[in-house]
Design an enzyme around this catalytic site. Sequence first.
Site, short mmCIF file in Angstrom:
data_model
loop_
_atom_site.label_atom_id
_atom_site.label_comp_id
_atom_site.label_asym_id
_atom_site.label_seq_id
_atom_site.Cartn_x
_atom_site.Cartn_y
_atom_site.Cartn_z
N SER A 154 0.87 -1.18 0.00
CA SER A 154 0.00 0.00 0.00
C SER A 154 0.90 1.23 0.00
O SER A 154 2.11 1.11 0.25
CB SER A 154 -0.84 -0.01 1.29
N TYR A 173 -3.00 -0.84 10.09
CA TYR A 173 -2.92 -1.11 8.65
C TYR A 173 -1.55 -0.67 8.12
O TYR A 173 -0.87 -1.41 7.39
CB TYR A 173 -4.04 -0.35 7.94
C1 GCO Z 1 -6.95 4.67 3.96
C2 GCO Z 1 -7.12 3.74 2.77
C3 GCO Z 1 -5.75 3.35 2.23
C4 GCO Z 1 -5.90 2.67 0.90
C5 GCO Z 1 -4.61 2.16 0.32
C6 GCO Z 1 -3.70 3.23 -0.07
O1 GCO Z 1 -7.71 4.57 4.91
O2 GCO Z 1 -6.05 5.53 3.86
O3 GCO Z 1 -7.88 2.63 3.12
O4 GCO Z 1 -5.12 2.58 3.15
O5 GCO Z 1 -6.79 1.59 0.96
O6 GCO Z 1 -4.00 1.23 1.14
O7 GCO Z 1 -2.52 2.68 -0.61
#
Ligand code: GCO
Length: 273
Positions: A164, A177
């Site tokens: 990501s 994440y």
């Molecule tokens: C967030 C998004 C991101 C995208 C992606 C960007 O909340 O900023 O969900 O995480 O999904 O990963 O690269």
Amino acid sequence: MICPSVAVNWKIAERDMKMPGLFDLTGSTALITGSSRGLGFAFAHALASHGAKIVLNGVNAERLDSAAAALSEKGYAVEKALFDVSDEKAVVEAFKVFDVQGLAIDILVNNAGIQLRKPLVDLELHEWQKVLDTNLTSAFLVAKEAAKRMIARNKGGKIINIGSLTSECARATVAPYTTAKGGIKMLTRAMTAEWAKHNIQINAIGPGYMATDMNTALMNDVKFDSWVKGRTPSGRWGLPDELAGTAVYLASKASNYVNGQIIYVDGGMLAVL
Ligand code: GCO
């Protein structure tokens, strides 16, 4: 001046490169985790359209059935594998079933992932753990089972981990994440350090802001939507199918000397301040 032997080899290589088979995945079997919708389904469709047999995975039987139907209606060979990628027992069991079914996974796309948006100070340990287990530990668990079999078959293989933008940069409220996706980047390199010698190529794709279910809330947020469009040099959200080419490249022999890399497909967001 290119030394003669290299010149000769280059001539031969040049001729080979013209062969259409460079991106042909016929004869290979690809497992895509979290592939009943979103980016995962787009990856499955892309690899199927280049000849791979597809093993779809998810935890929702209904969604898995409809995704499989959508691919088989187009004449693609598709299997379903209903299991939780963050559950070690379920992963080990799933691969034992593949062994019995004679399914040799030679392309693995570690795509399964969840998002949770909450300030760090309010985050519960179980919430943190759930995101890390699903987005990072799962890639280790599934790749471990796949790689053991690729090494035993001694025919090489391909592993594509989905990173990501947050593999490089952080954004407030998505710490677990971000941590998991940062881990994916380095896990990709750790796998390369141990498995490249077995002719396994392990690379990652870093999608930018893609128009998927996971981002619906962000797309419907006028302020966030305009931030993405203003911050992305391409001026728009990406479409899942715009990841297809990179996935096919990393799954094909066109990338046989590419290892430990992460390719960002983000409309230029990481390249420009
Ligand atoms: C967030 C998004 C991101 C995208 C992606 C960007 O909340 O900023 O969900 O995480 O999904 O990963 O690269």
